[in-house]
Write a protein that holds these residues in place. Structure first.
Motif, mmCIF file in Angstrom:
data_model
loop_
_atom_site.group_PDB
_atom_site.id
_atom_site.type_symbol
_atom_site.label_atom_id
_atom_site.label_comp_id
_atom_site.label_asym_id
_atom_site.label_seq_id
_atom_site.Cartn_x
_atom_site.Cartn_y
_atom_site.Cartn_z
ATOM 1 N N LEU A 130 11.129 3.929 -21.360
ATOM 2 C CA LEU A 130 11.004 4.997 -20.379
ATOM 3 C C LEU A 130 9.604 4.950 -19.775
ATOM 4 C CD1 LEU A 130 12.755 7.824 -22.407
ATOM 5 C CD2 LEU A 130 13.732 6.441 -20.577
ATOM 6 N N ARG A 131 9.463 4.401 -18.590
ATOM 7 C CA ARG A 131 8.166 4.204 -17.955
ATOM 8 C C ARG A 131 8.077 5.028 -16.671
ATOM 9 N NH1 ARG A 131 5.189 1.123 -21.564
ATOM 10 N NH2 ARG A 131 6.602 -0.273 -22.667
ATOM 11 N N ASN A 132 6.923 5.610 -16.451
ATOM 12 C CA ASN A 132 6.723 6.423 -15.264
ATOM 13 C C ASN A 132 5.290 6.236 -14.769
ATOM 14 O OD1 ASN A 132 7.196 8.314 -13.260
ATOM 15 N ND2 ASN A 132 6.575 10.036 -14.542
ATOM 16 N N PRO A 133 4.962 5.072 -14.185
ATOM 17 C CA PRO A 133 3.576 4.796 -13.785
ATOM 18 C C PRO A 133 3.180 5.536 -12.510
ATOM 19 C CG PRO A 133 5.002 2.999 -13.107
ATOM 20 C CD PRO A 133 5.860 3.952 -13.888
ATOM 21 N N SER A 134 1.878 5.756 -12.367
ATOM 22 C CA SER A 134 1.365 6.340 -11.126
ATOM 23 C C SER A 134 1.400 5.305 -10.011
ATOM 24 C CB SER A 134 -0.074 6.832 -11.326
ATOM 25 O OG SER A 134 -0.123 7.886 -12.265
ATOM 26 N N ARG A 135 1.481 5.806 -8.788
ATOM 27 C CA ARG A 135 1.501 4.924 -7.608
ATOM 28 C C ARG A 135 0.422 5.395 -6.642
ATOM 29 N NH1 ARG A 135 6.377 2.082 -7.851
ATOM 30 N NH2 ARG A 135 7.783 2.943 -9.423
ATOM 31 N N TYR A 136 -0.303 4.432 -6.091
ATOM 32 C CA TYR A 136 -1.480 4.754 -5.291
ATOM 33 C C TYR A 136 -1.420 4.118 -3.902
ATOM 34 C CZ TYR A 136 -3.312 5.661 -10.014
ATOM 35 O OH TYR A 136 -3.497 6.112 -11.297
ATOM 36 N N ALA A 137 -2.281 4.644 -3.018
ATOM 37 C CA ALA A 137 -2.471 4.052 -1.693
ATOM 38 C C ALA A 137 -3.951 4.045 -1.380
ATOM 39 C CB ALA A 137 -1.714 4.837 -0.622
ATOM 40 N N LEU A 138 -4.407 3.018 -0.679
ATOM 41 C CA LEU A 138 -5.762 3.001 -0.144
ATOM 42 C C LEU A 138 -5.750 3.823 1.137
ATOM 43 C CD1 LEU A 138 -6.581 -0.777 -0.711
ATOM 44 C CD2 LEU A 138 -7.187 1.176 -2.169
ATOM 45 N N ASN A 183 0.837 -1.199 0.000
ATOM 46 C CA ASN A 183 0.000 0.000 0.000
ATOM 47 C C ASN A 183 0.875 1.253 0.000
ATOM 48 O OD1 ASN A 183 -2.553 1.245 0.015
ATOM 49 N ND2 ASN A 183 -2.384 1.649 2.207
ATOM 50 N N GLY A 184 0.597 2.128 -0.935
ATOM 51 C CA GLY A 184 1.461 3.291 -1.153
ATOM 52 C C GLY A 184 2.364 3.092 -2.343
ATOM 53 N N ASN A 185 2.429 1.862 -2.818
ATOM 54 C CA ASN A 185 3.230 1.536 -3.999
ATOM 55 C C ASN A 185 2.401 0.670 -4.951
ATOM 56 O OD1 ASN A 185 5.660 1.592 -5.523
ATOM 57 N ND2 ASN A 185 6.165 -0.466 -4.825
ATOM 58 N N LEU A 186 1.105 0.930 -4.973
ATOM 59 C CA LEU A 186 0.206 0.161 -5.833
ATOM 60 C C LEU A 186 0.247 0.737 -7.246
ATOM 61 C CD1 LEU A 186 -2.839 -0.129 -3.406
ATOM 62 C CD2 LEU A 186 -1.010 -1.801 -3.774
ATOM 63 N N ILE A 187 0.678 -0.062 -8.189
ATOM 64 C CA ILE A 187 0.804 0.381 -9.575
ATOM 65 C C ILE A 187 -0.299 -0.272 -10.403
ATOM 66 C CG2 ILE A 187 2.263 0.383 -11.620
ATOM 67 C CD1 ILE A 187 4.691 0.349 -9.770
ATOM 68 N N THR A 188 -1.165 0.548 -10.952
ATOM 69 C CA THR A 188 -2.231 0.072 -11.830
ATOM 70 C C THR A 188 -2.306 1.020 -13.016
ATOM 71 O OG1 THR A 188 -3.451 -0.739 -9.902
ATOM 72 C CG2 THR A 188 -4.657 -0.566 -11.964
ATOM 73 N N THR A 189 -2.153 0.493 -14.196
ATOM 74 C CA THR A 189 -2.111 1.316 -15.405
ATOM 75 C C THR A 189 -3.516 1.572 -15.944
ATOM 76 O OG1 THR A 189 -1.942 -0.587 -16.899
ATOM 77 C CG2 THR A 189 0.118 0.283 -15.973
ATOM 78 N N TYR A 190 -3.605 2.488 -16.895
ATOM 79 C CA TYR A 190 -4.890 2.750 -17.545
ATOM 80 C C TYR A 190 -5.395 1.492 -18.243
ATOM 81 C CZ TYR A 190 -5.260 7.807 -16.867
ATOM 82 O OH TYR A 190 -5.423 9.060 -16.319
ATOM 83 N N SER A 191 -4.482 0.722 -18.799
ATOM 84 C CA SER A 191 -4.882 -0.525 -19.454
ATOM 85 C C SER A 191 -5.481 -1.503 -18.449
ATOM 86 C CB SER A 191 -3.670 -1.169 -20.156
ATOM 87 O OG SER A 191 -3.201 -0.339 -21.196
ATOM 88 N N ASP A 192 -4.924 -1.537 -17.234
ATOM 89 C CA ASP A 192 -5.473 -2.392 -16.174
ATOM 90 C C ASP A 192 -6.899 -1.962 -15.832
ATOM 91 O OD1 ASP A 192 -3.119 -3.883 -15.929
ATOM 92 O OD2 ASP A 192 -2.278 -2.494 -14.461
#
Length: 205
Positions: free
Chosen positions: A118-126, A71-80
């Motif tokens: 070159l990837r820069n995904p968003s990272r989320y937390a609940l 949590n705090g490092n949850l990576i989910t892409t737009y494709s996901d």
């Protein structure tokens, strides 16, 4: 009158409670997450629309897939998100803003477009759970007193200027090419090429 003792005279009250507790446990070997009654009855939860709920559900699944340790490092892409049911890609960003504004998710790092390696995904937390680095939950969903307040906050957030996304394009290496007269020209994405060096040399005396 309900039976409280067995044939030997021993109390069965604690035994029933223990058996019931075992039956109420999550299935063995399954990841699980808790949602409190307070959260489910909150104005923020009741104001949340379908697309934002899809965002939240997909991040919960990502959290469970990592045994609750990321949590705090949850990576989910737009494709996901699209594969999970948000088929219109244009609806994903507003849904993320809504889930964030209502206080159920925290966007730890805003990603940007990906180019090749070159990837820069968003990272989320609940937002109602502790993060992997020990940061306590923000629980921002508690801030709303009414559903109307929550709807107003979402409308204001969607109408606000969008933050500029980080992009990997700025890190892209410049491209060097050679003109017809042997002069090297350096071009970079996002800038107009200077074609003045491509002109034929002036041979007039």
């Amino acid at each position: 009158m309900p039976k409280t003792h067995d044939a030997t005279g021993r109390s069965i009250k604690d035994w029933k409670t223990s058996r019931q507790a075992r039956r109420m446990r999550p299935p063995e070997g399954e990841s699980w997450i808790w949602l409190t009654q307070e959260m489910l009855e909150s104005p923020a939860w009741r104001a949340m629309r379908f697309a934002a709920r899809k965002i939240l559900d997909r991040l919960i699944i990502e959290h469970l897939a990592h045994a609750g340790l990321e949590n705090g490092n949850l990576i989910t892409t737009y494709s996901d998100f699209q594969e999970f049911g948000l088929r219109r890609r244009s609806s994903i960003a507003p849904a993320i803003i809504e889930a964030e504004t209502l206080g159920f998710i925290d966007v730890i790092e805003r990603g940007g477009s990906a180019y090749a390696e070159l990837r820069n995904p968003s990272r989320y937390a609940l937002a109602w759970l502790d993060r992997k680095d020990g940061t306590p939950p923000t629980n921002r969903w508690k801030a709303f007193d009414t559903v109307a307040d929550a709807h107003k906050a979402v409308c204001n957030a969607l109408a606000a200027p969008k933050p500029k996304k980080a992009t990997a394009r700025k890190n892209k290496k410049p491209v060097t090419k050679t003109s017809r007269i042997g002069v090297k020209i350096v071009t970079n994405a996002g800038y107009k090429n200077d074609t003045s060096l491509n002109k034929e040399p002036d041979t007039k005396l």
